[in-house]
Design a protein around this motif. Structure first.
Motif, short mmCIF file in Angstrom:
data_model
loop_
_atom_site.label_atom_id
_atom_site.label_comp_id
_atom_site.label_asym_id
_atom_site.label_seq_id
_atom_site.Cartn_x
_atom_site.Cartn_y
_atom_site.Cartn_z
N PHE A 140 0.84 -1.20 0.00
CA PHE A 140 0.00 0.00 0.00
C PHE A 140 0.87 1.25 0.00
CE2 PHE A 140 -2.03 3.40 2.41
CZ PHE A 140 -3.18 3.59 1.66
N VAL A 164 0.86 4.14 -2.86
CA VAL A 164 0.64 5.55 -2.58
C VAL A 164 1.83 6.37 -3.05
CG1 VAL A 164 0.33 7.25 -0.75
CG2 VAL A 164 -0.91 5.10 -0.66
N LEU A 181 -6.40 -3.20 2.82
CA LEU A 181 -6.11 -2.08 1.92
C LEU A 181 -7.16 -0.98 2.06
CD1 LEU A 181 -4.97 -4.01 -1.29
CD2 LEU A 181 -3.54 -2.83 0.37
N SER A 219 -6.40 2.81 3.24
CA SER A 219 -6.79 3.93 2.39
C SER A 219 -7.58 4.97 3.18
CB SER A 219 -7.63 3.44 1.20
OG SER A 219 -6.89 2.52 0.42
N ARG A 220 -8.49 4.52 4.01
CA ARG A 220 -9.33 5.46 4.76
C ARG A 220 -8.61 6.05 5.95
NH1 ARG A 220 -15.37 3.16 5.41
NH2 ARG A 220 -15.49 5.21 6.42
N GLY A 222 -4.46 7.20 3.74
CA GLY A 222 -4.25 7.33 2.30
C GLY A 222 -3.89 8.73 1.84
#
Length: 988
Positions: free
Chosen positions: A51, A55, A110, A114-115, A118
């Motif tokens: 991840f 990013v 993931l 992300s939340r 991210g």
């Protein structure tokens, strides 16, 4: 030139340093927040790394395309707006409800990442290429080559990674870390605005604009299609004419082949870093320090290769490194007892000592003779092959029984190989960097390679491979990408020598195979359960790719075929050595040589089987393609031979690790027994006897003569109503604890791995039947999937449903979940425990002594604690069928009730009672019994009490500090925010 060039340079450098520090400080912080949600598996960190890399790629893409479309100065205004958005997500916090259990929780993980982090990570990750692009657009004298700022960025990254486990984690709770990170982001936002002000106030880079105008209309011949890959709108699309000698490395056409090479050079270190992390943490613990060390070395290689390191400093570094290696070899070789007692080793030890003493001198001399800016890179290229071969030898030989080297040496070897590979690949990237106008695109493609390496390890490899194949595969690719060490052209004598070698390897290998075949003892039937179709597919793919690569790399047809024939012949030789050395005609000679060297014959077989082909593979080192294919052939042949030496009934890989099931025939007191074992990585998780008469007998750590057997006899005997003794077991394994369950009793397992559930719990043809056997006896067996601590905390138990005993069996050497042995975890256990219940910890571990941790927890919570370290193993008493498949184990029992634990000490009196009973029975056997048979029965009981199953020395002891314990203050009370694991770590 700007008015304050030094100030501008310092502001840009410090901003990059701050952004990198924040970026790599948040990675272990968020990883630690998430780790307890998924059982502490190292795959959590690998998924987080994927991840983070994704990013990072998104941030680099944003920096590249936004500056290409808007230009650096207009883009700075856009970035100012973007800087404000992450404040909506600060401070960072994790929502555990977003994690979904199941076969593969990667998608839920993931989504959670992300939340949670991210957008802040996206903005911070864009800083490195973006600020360098801004700097390149100023009139600063160093703007023509801004790559040196990348070193400042990576320095911040490495320092953040090293500071987190040593400074941040021991002193700050996760909530405090999150708040401090938010303050740090505010500082970064201010510094970024200052950089934008410097950009707007600085005149444009005139030299760069002159170059662009001079090539504004390049000719078609100088503008092939592939050159447009990285060029921003309106930028130079042809070859960049160097304005000075220093600019020469920053020129060249940016073609598709060049970009693919960048991607491959970034792919290999990224994949190897994650592979090394998985391999290292699987046998120890998923802790941040072991996560960040490979990543820190990975970043350190970036710092070095993108920095202008003076030649004298490189020479000094090589000299010190050579002296350190020589000293380590000296320490490793010198063993006075070995020298005195084993004369054959005396010569080898003395040779090693001479080599050790000369290693530092040679490194210093070589560095002085070859001192120049590429000296360090050349040294790394020379070190790459021997390090890779040495590491591959242990990867191949140790699973088959070769004695393990001390963990400190093993960790050092893995980390050294990772660092050297990263230095070579990243060094090649740095040597091939383009001019400044291609900077953001260059970083973008480099990030693509890193993301692909992470995706390959975290997502593709667990699906494609049933084992950790990606780790040695990355080493093979590194050898393929390394620059050649010799001339490209072959001589006629060299070609003849290659042909002789191929024939010699093949001939010896086939001869040894033919010597073994008449013995008719090769278990070819095991091939049906082996992954031979995958091995065949890998062989076909390797040969095909080798043919394609040879066609491109070699003009001479004979050389192309030799690049394939020599590695294949080396694989034949390895198979021949593996089979032939165990042939009846050869084995007596092998045992004689082993006795001469004071080695076990099997060790000698493994050394020759894998060591000799790997040493011979080194002769191909001047040809990267041939050398890489030779490594691939050795890996394939070694995997094929392991099927015969260590047959596998079933092997499966999941998010949580590699599980392997195998059967083996054991002979006890003239009877044959088939035992089935379950291994997780290199850790035994249990065994079951497949013979009907002993199928439900607990084995290994759970043996009825071991500590857990004594616990069950004491607290779960016939005098205890089964409904009053509900049991909970964290860690299903083979389900062996179910063998202790009684009729009417309720036993609840907690586990997180769905594969373990299928193997041991499901009624549809499980490989282990302990659970089914308990059901047949009338016990109620349940399984709750998910992280044990979280699922147990969510349960609402009535007083009648609370557990009389909770067994935590999750610390046996394979990525121990630290969150199950913290203050918060203990509070959860106590909440689900009866007033006089027992909390039982199975702490058998090769590297960690967890007794001081439990002692501190017990003292803080006012609990009574006892322990037993049972070293009685089946191997110590091979003639005893009662100790079949017993392994040593260590157990600690905590309880709020002192009286409850006092029952265990009654076992300590048994040895004295046994001796007294034997004396009485012996005297009784001498009395006349007038034909009643009492004398014979007395003698039978007398002999029975002398069996190993009846010999139970006093082992239960109060848990109290011992002489070899570490400082308890340094160990501390472990919590979710603090766990000083290395205070109880053993480097043996």
């Amino acid at each position: 030139m700007p008015r304050f060039p030094l100030t501008m340079l310092l502001v840009f450098a410090f901003t990059l340093f701050t952004s990198a520090t924040l970026l790599f400080m948040v990675e272990p912080m968020v990883g630690k927040m998430i780790l307890p949600l998924l059982g502490g598996t190292p795959a959590v960190w690998n998924t987080c790394m994927v991840f983070y890399q994704a990013v990072l790629l998104a941030g680099y893409a944003y920096a590249h395309f936004s500056t290409s479309w808007l230009g650096a100065r207009k883009q700075a205004a856009l970035h100012f707006v973007l800087l404000m958005l992450p404040f909506l997500f600060l401070p960072l916090a994790v929502n555990p409800d977003l994690i979904q259990g199941g076969e593969n929780p990667i998608l839920g993980l993931l989504v959670l990442l992300s939340r949670t982090v991210g957008l802040p990570m996206f903005v911070v990750s864009a800083s490195a290429p973006l600020l360098q692009k801004w700097f390149a657009d100023t009139s600063h004298p160093s703007a023509k080559d801004p790559y040196f700022l990348y070193g400042a960025s990576n320095l911040g990254s490495m320092l953040a990674l090293l500071a987190y486990p040593t400074v941040v984690e021991p002193n700050l709770r996760l909530g405090e870390q999150s708040i401090d990170w938010a303050y740090g982001y505010g500082v970064l936002a201010v510094l970024t605005v200052l950089c934008a002000i410097f950009l707007w106030r600085s005149p444009p880079n005139k030299e760069r604009r002159v170059d662009l105008r001079s090539e504004e209309h390049p000719s078609p011949e100088s503008s092939p299609r592939g050159q447009r890959l990285l060029a921003p709108k309106g930028s130079l699309r042809g070859r960049i004419p160097p304005t000075s000698e220093a600019d020469a490395p920053l020129t060249g056409e940016v073609t598709w082949l060049r970009v693919l090479r960048w991607v491959a050079l970034a792919f290999v270190p990224s994949s190897l870093m994650l592979g090394a992390t998985t391999y290292i943490t699987t046998d120890i613990a998923a802790i941040p320090l072991l996560w960040v060390t490979p990543l820190a070395l990975y970043l350190l290689s970036f710092i070095i290769v993108f920095s202008h390191v003076p030649a004298w400093l490189q020479w000094l570094g090589l000299t010190l490194a050579g002296a350190a290696v020589g000293l380590l070899l000296l320490v490793f070789s010198w063993n006075a007892e070995t020298l005195a007692a084993r004369p054959p080793w005396q010569l080898l030890a003395r040779i090693s000592i001479v080599l050790a003493l000369g290693g530092g001198l040679y490194a210093s001399w070589w560095g002085w003779v070859h001192r120049h800016r590429d000296m360090l890179h050349r040294a790394m290229v020379l070190l790459l092959p021997p390090l890779v071969l040495m590491l591959l030898f242990f990867l191949l030989a140790e699973p088959l029984g070769l004695k393990k080297i001390p963990i400190a040496w093993g960790l050092g070897l893995h980390l050294a190989a990772l660092f050297v590979v990263a230095m070579v690949c990243h060094g090649e990237l740095a040597r091939d960097r383009p001019a400044a106008q291609y900077l953001t695109g260059y970083y973008l493609w480099m990030s693509v390679g890193g993301v692909l390496g992470g995706l390959f390890n975290a997502l593709a490899a667990p699906v494609i491979f049933s084992g950790l194949v990606e780790y040695p595969l990355a080493m093979m690719l590194a050898c393929l990408l390394a620059p050649p060490l010799g001339p490209a052209n072959e001589t006629s004598w060299g070609r003849r020598f290659d042909l002789i070698l191929a024939g010699l390897f093949t001939g010896i290998g086939l001869l040894l195979i033919f010597l073994r075949l008449p013995d008719d003892n090769l278990p070819f039937e095991d091939l049906k359960n082996s992954p031979w179709p995958w091995q065949l597919a890998a062989l076909i793919a390797g040969v095909t790719s080798g043919v394609v690569a040879a066609e491109r790399a070699r003009e001479n047809k004979f050389d192309r075929w030799m690049d394939l024939a020599l590695p294949l012949s080396l694989g034949v030789l390895l198979i021949g050595l593996s089979w032939g050395l165990q042939a009846h005609r050869v084995w007596p000679r092998v045992t004689d040589i082993a006795a001469l060297l004071h080695r076990h014959p099997w060790d000698l077989v493994l050394i020759l089987t894998f060591g000799l082909p790997l040493v011979l593979a080194y002769t191909f080192v001047e040809r990267p393609l041939r050398f890489a294919l030779a490594i691939g052939a050795v890996l394939l042949a070694g995997s094929f031979c392991s099927v015969f030496e260590n047959p596998v009934l079933h092997q499966e890989r999941s998010f949580f690790g590699v599980l392997r099931i195998s059967d083996k025939l054991y002979r006890y007191r003239g009877d044959d027994f088939i035992l089935r074992r379950l291994d997780h990585g290199t850790t035994l998780h249990g065994m079951q006897c497949l013979n009907a008469e002993r199928r439900n007998e607990p084995l290994t750590y759970y043996h009825h003569t071991g500590p857990i057997g004594e616990l069950m006899l004491t607290y779960n005997g016939p005098d205890t109503p089964p409904e009053k003794m509900n049991l909970a077991v964290i860690g299903l394994g083979t389900g062996c604890m179910a063998a202790h369950a009684r009729k009417g009793q309720h036993l609840t397992f907690y586990d997180i791995d769905p594969i373990v559930k299928r193997l041991s719990f499901d009624e549809d043809r499980p490989y282990f039947t302990f659970v089914q056997g308990a059901r047949d006896r009338g016990a109620k067996i349940d399984l709750i999937m998910g992280d044990a601590r979280l699922t147990m905390a969510r349960q609402q138990l009535k007083d009648s449903e609370k557990y009389g005993m909770i067994v935590i069996d999750a610390f046996s050497s394979d990525a121990i979940p630290v969150h199950l042995i913290t203050r918060q975890a203990l509070d959860v256990y106590l909440d689900k425990l009866t007033a006089d219940g027992l909390i039982v910890f199975h702490i058998s571990n090769r590297y960690l002594d967890l007794t001081p941790v439990l002692y501190n927890l017990a003292q803080e919570r006012g609990l009574w604690a006892v322990m037993q370290n049972d070293s009685h193993e089946e191997e110590d008493y091979p003639a005893s069928s009662e100790l079949m498949a017993k392994t040593s184990s260590s157990w600690v029992v905590l309880s709020p009730s002192k009286e409850r634990l006092s029952k265990l000490f009654e076992w300590n009196d048994w040895e004295d009672e046994r001796q007294e009973m034997r004396k009485e029975l012996f005297q009784l056997s001498l009395w006349p019994d007038h034909g009643t048979g009492l004398a014979g029965q007395a003698m039978f009981l007398h002999n029975f009490l002398d069996e190993e199953m009846c010999k139970r020395p006093a082992l239960w002891q109060p848990l109290e500090p011992g002489e070899k314990w570490p400082d308890l203050n340094k160990v501390g009370v472990w919590t979710d925010d603090y766990s000083n694991l290395f205070s109880v770590f053993s480097w043996r």
